[in-house]
Design an enzyme around this catalytic site. Structure first.
Site, short mmCIF file in Angstrom:
data_model
loop_
_atom_site.label_atom_id
_atom_site.label_comp_id
_atom_site.label_asym_id
_atom_site.label_seq_id
_atom_site.Cartn_x
_atom_site.Cartn_y
_atom_site.Cartn_z
N CYS A 23 13.62 -57.77 -67.57
CA CYS A 23 12.85 -58.84 -68.27
C CYS A 23 12.77 -58.14 -69.80
O CYS A 23 13.71 -57.95 -70.36
CB CYS A 23 11.94 -59.21 -67.78
N HIS A 81 13.40 -60.84 -62.44
CA HIS A 81 12.64 -59.57 -61.93
C HIS A 81 13.04 -59.54 -60.43
O HIS A 81 12.42 -60.10 -59.50
CB HIS A 81 11.08 -60.25 -61.66
N GLU A 125 12.49 -57.14 -58.35
CA GLU A 125 11.63 -56.28 -57.56
C GLU A 125 10.73 -57.14 -56.71
O GLU A 125 10.08 -56.90 -55.73
CB GLU A 125 10.52 -55.47 -58.51
#
Ligand code: GLN
Length: 543
Positions: free
Chosen positions: A381, A515, A517
């Site tokens: 990001c 993102h 993750e």
């Protein structure tokens, strides 16, 4: 109709209620049941979107674009069930809905009150559709019993226990058993008081999950059972675990899931298949080596601010059977400090997401270091935006390249995505509400370039990942940046929004606008984290 499990906490916060809920969800799944986990947060923010990561840890984002409590991340990581907007509610959201209804005249002149109006909204949330064939809905209430703002939530749970058919709800209360050094004893009194508090508002817990730093002896168990009015077998000890991924196995060994099912009168439940968890535990505790990843960010003093990121790195370690050591580096220190010294020995450099100008120049320096010294780099990001700015400045001759997030003055190659508000239902909905509303939130697809590193890493050509940002790399700079060697290897399907950049001449250099993750799980490590840690393993063999 599903059965309901309510999870509350007492004595102190940070006892790992969220983790306990997630682990119990995973254990019920291991027995073949279908679960859904929900979180009720008593704070007044409408959602955590506008809360500082310093105060409340990371903001978790769901596929459908909710900015949610980070416990939803635990739920997803442990169960693999994608959470949704409808799985997290706050006092702020409930009141704002009620006030909207009141203004519209929906209450037909009635006096609007905490009981029944607020409690009804809470009950509606708990009972709202959990999805097809769900066997158990687990609802965790944030905070601790006795908090003023928690009262309507506890009252709603109390009512629900009377309204849901008998035997279809179980209440678990998580407490603390502190060991007092001077006395050389474990103390049960805080737990007794916490349960007393709960009972004074009409809730008798069925099961106590007692967090402790050592074994609870049988005398203490008996005492807790007697004073708290629960069965002795329902006093479950929750000892500190080496890794959070050992918690399902540990709680299973203590009989938590069995006891829950007994309370539901399910006497012969399917056997639990815990292979998934034993495999993860095996890999975690017997690594073949260790790599160090430097994370250059802004909220490095509070690990919860990067919860999903930290976990995704652990998952990347599981995928490569190595231990991942994280070296947190404050981006501001990086601006002035000796960068080579701060990064020496790091086998990979990661610049995570973030907001605002502070530390930005440090992040850009970290990118430059990784690029020039061929150390694997992963930008997420804001980290990706900084990677593009660095390239523009140092490789494409755009010397003043910057982002409009940092104000005017430079050539802003990263800018506000006002286009997104047009015709995008999710954006339109939030447009003029608040800061939290002007973002591109939730899952969006991207197309990957054939033959690119990301296409190899993912093994597919179209992906869907979760977003949470206001700014975009301006596509008008694509040609210019590509001519100097930075490749835009992932774009939105209409080709307008850059999603991924990479440097083909570098061993492993990837920046992503989303993102990843948020979608990584211990039993299904995200390909980008598996790939990045894999590249760090290679790097560790070089140095
Ligand atoms: N601040 C940047 C933006 O809003 C990046 C956000 C993030 O890293 N989550 O676009």
């Amino acid at each position: 109709m599903p059965r309901y499990i309510f999870i509350t906490g007492g004595v102190v916060s940070s006892l790992g209620k969220g983790l306990a809920s997630a682990a119990l969800g995973a254990l019920l799944q291991a027995r073949g049941y279908k679960v859904r986990l929900r979180k009720l947060d008593p704070y007044l923010n409408v959602d955590p979107g506008t809360m500082s990561p310093f105060q409340h840890g990371e903001v978790y984002v769901t596929d459908d674009g909710a900015e949610a409590d980070l416990d939803l991340g635990h739920y997803e990581r442990f169960t693999g069930v994608s959470a949704a907007q409808s799985d997290n509610v706050t006092t702020g959201r409930i009141y704002s809905d009620i006030i909207e209804k009141e203004r519209r005249g929906d209450y037909l002149g009635a006096t609007v009150q905490v009981i029944p109006h607020v409690t009804n909204e809470i009950k509606d949330f708990v009972l709202s559709d959990a999805g097809e064939d769900v066997d158990f809905v687990l609802c965790e209430v944030g905070g601790t019993v006795g908090d003023i703002e928690g009262l309507p939530f506890f009252e709603a749970l109390r009512q629900l226990r009377q309204e849901i058919p008998l035997g279809e709800t179980v209440h678990i209360h998580v407490t603390l058993l502190p060991f007092i050094k001077a006395a050389g004893e474990m103390k049960t009194k805080p737990t007794q008081h916490s349960v007393k508090e709960l009972r004074s508002i009409g809730i008798q817990p069925d099961i106590l999950l007692c967090r402790a730093d050592r074994e609870i002896d049988s005398g203490d168990r008996r005492k807790i059972a007697r004073f708290c009015n629960v069965r002795e077998s329902s006093v479950i000890q929750g000892l500190d675990a080496r890794s959070i991924y050992d918690v399902p196995l540990a709680y299973h060994a203590e009989g938590l899931d069995r006891e829950v099912l007994t309370h539901f009168r399910i006497d012969e439940p399917p056997k639990a298949d815990l292979t998934r968890w034993t495999e993860i535990s095996e890999k975690l505790h017997n690594p073949d080596g260790e790599v160090t990843i430097a994370v250059v960010g802004k909220y490095t003093v509070l690990p919860d601010a990067y919860k999903s990121l930290t976990e995704a790195l652990v998952h990347g370690g599981i995928a490569n059977k190595v231990k991942v050591k994280i070296r947190w580096i404050e981006a501001e220190a990086f601006e002035t400090g000796d960068q080579a010294a701060l990064l020496s020995g790091a086998h990979g450099i990661l610049v995570p997401g973030g907001f605002g100008e502070r530390g930005a120049e440090g992040k850009i320096k970290a990118v430059q270091y990784a690029r020039e010294s061929d150390v694997p780099f992963f930008g997420i990001c804001l980290g990706m935006q900084m990677a593009v700015v660095e390239w523009a400045r140092n490789m494409a001759g755009i010397e003043t390249a910057s982002s409009s997030e940092f104000g005017e003055g430079g050539e802003n190659i990263v800018g506000l995505m006002t286009e997104w508000t047009k015709g995008n239902e999710r954006m339109e909905r939030n447009k003029d509400t608040d800061l939290g509303g002007t973002m591109r939130l939730g899952a969006y697809p991207a197309k990957l370039t054939k033959g690119s590193l990301v296409e190899i890493v993912y093994g597919v050509s179209t992906i869907e990942e979760r977003h949470r940002h206001r700014y975009e790399v301006n596509i008008d700079y694509k040609d210019r940046l590509e001519q100097s060697g930075l490749i835009f290897s992932g774009l939105s399907p209409d080709g307008v929004l850059p999603e991924i950049v990479e440097i083909p001449t570098h061993p492993w250099f990837i920046g992503v606008q989303y993102h990843p993750e948020l979608k990584s799980r211990p039993f299904e490590p995200h390909p980008l984290f598996a790939g990045f840690v894999g590249a760090a393993v290679k790097q560790s063999r070089l140095v």
